[in-house]
Write an enzyme that holds these catalytic residues in place. Structure first.
Site, short mmCIF file in Angstrom:
data_model
loop_
_atom_site.label_atom_id
_atom_site.label_comp_id
_atom_site.label_asym_id
_atom_site.label_seq_id
_atom_site.Cartn_x
_atom_site.Cartn_y
_atom_site.Cartn_z
N THR A 98 0.86 -1.18 0.00
CA THR A 98 0.00 0.00 0.00
C THR A 98 0.89 1.23 0.00
O THR A 98 1.53 1.54 1.01
CB THR A 98 -0.92 0.01 1.23
N LYS A 109 -8.62 0.66 -2.35
CA LYS A 109 -8.06 0.30 -1.05
C LYS A 109 -8.14 1.46 -0.07
O LYS A 109 -8.57 1.30 1.09
CB LYS A 109 -6.62 -0.15 -1.24
N LYS A 129 -1.05 5.13 8.26
CA LYS A 129 -0.45 5.31 6.93
C LYS A 129 -1.52 5.35 5.85
O LYS A 129 -1.51 6.22 4.98
CB LYS A 129 0.54 4.18 6.64
#
Length: 289
Positions: A103, A178, A253
């Site tokens: 990611t 995502k 994050k």
């Protein structure tokens, strides 16, 4: 060389952290030819013991692989692994496939995508949704973007690592899905915790609270599948001393990536921003993990 089947495909896997470790193991145990690389060589031992191979460098792994998969921590790590003379892209053959399942930011993906295009390597951005438990069980949700033909070709590999793989569209679409998903998760987990705190304050039994909310309009993944209250609902980190399956710093994050994307897109996401601020306080000021 153009890769057109998986029968004899040589797979390289870089990044054997909490998520990458079981993902690579699942590919090896399924009978695929897998070479692994990790900066800490100790982490490759289990993979070699079950039939995998260990490379001494990224360049060595890339040169010996038709498909390279990366599962690493952040933008800087991806840049170091993917780019440069000793990186993945410079050492892969024309027609091979590079799959990044980390990611990372859209900007990092674009840099890597541009480099793969110049080398005529297919690039699939394929971040995952799920925790270590899902990675170990091979039941991740994989959100992929890039060439549809490449996605179709390597889909059997995704079926080993995940319960579901979705081709979200062109470059970057999987990453967009995502971060949208995890912005929802971050916010709903916070309000689920707040609801239990309120229930405690009102003297409501936690099990009764769960029985009502999990079957009515308060239903959510945070409540029904990953309940933050111990002893309530299916097993979750709350039932294991809050040992994280997906750590708070990783959620932070993802929330930061979502906020950066929202600013770039001109989207107004005040609840996403509030969730990020609360996770920042928890991780950076309260030593949360």
């Amino acid at each position: 060389m153009v890769l057109d089947n998986l029968k004899d495909a040589r797979i390289g896997f870089i990044g054997l952290g909490k998520m990458g470790h079981p993902m690579a193991l699942n590919l090896i145990k399924a009978g695929h030819q897998v070479t692994v690389y990790n900066r800490s060589k100790e982490k490759t031992r289990e993979h070699v013991n079950v039939g995998g191979h260990a490379a001494d460098s990224v360049a060595e792994l890339a040169a010996a692989s038709d498909i390279v998969i990366t599962m690493i921590s952040d933008d800087n790590a991806l840049m170091q692994v993917a780019l440069g003379n000793d990186g993945v892209i410079a050492n892969m053959a024309v027609g091979s496939i590079f799959i990044d399942m980390s990611t990372v930011s859209p900007a990092a993906s674009i840099k890597v995508g541009n480099a793969t295009q110049e080398k005529h390597i297919a690039y699939l951005r394929s971040p995952v949704n799920g925790s270590v438990v899902q990675a170990t069980g091979g039941i991740l949700v994989i959100l992929s973007s890039g060439p549809k033909a490449s996605f179709d070709l390597i889909h059997p590999l995704f079926e080993i690592m995940g319960a579901k793989a979705v081709h979200c569209g062109g470059s970057g679409a999987g990453q967009a899905a995502k971060i949208c998903n995890n912005m929802i998760l971050g916010a709903t987990m916070i309000v689920t915790c707040e609801a239990f705190a309120l229930a405690d304050g009102l003297g409501l039994d936690r099990q009764k609270m769960f029985d009502v909310v999990s079957t009515s309009s308060g239903y959510s993944w945070s409540m029904n599948s990953y309940c933050p209250a111990p002893g309530v609902g299916p097993d979750s980190p709350a039932d294991n001393g809050y040992m994280p399956g997906f750590s708070a710093d990783l959620m932070l994050k993802d929330l930061r990536l979502a906020l950066q994307a929202a600013q770039s897109a001109g989207a107004d996401t005040p609840l996403g921003a509030a969730a990020q601020a609360l996770y920042e306080t928890f991780v950076e000021e309260e030593d949360g993990s």
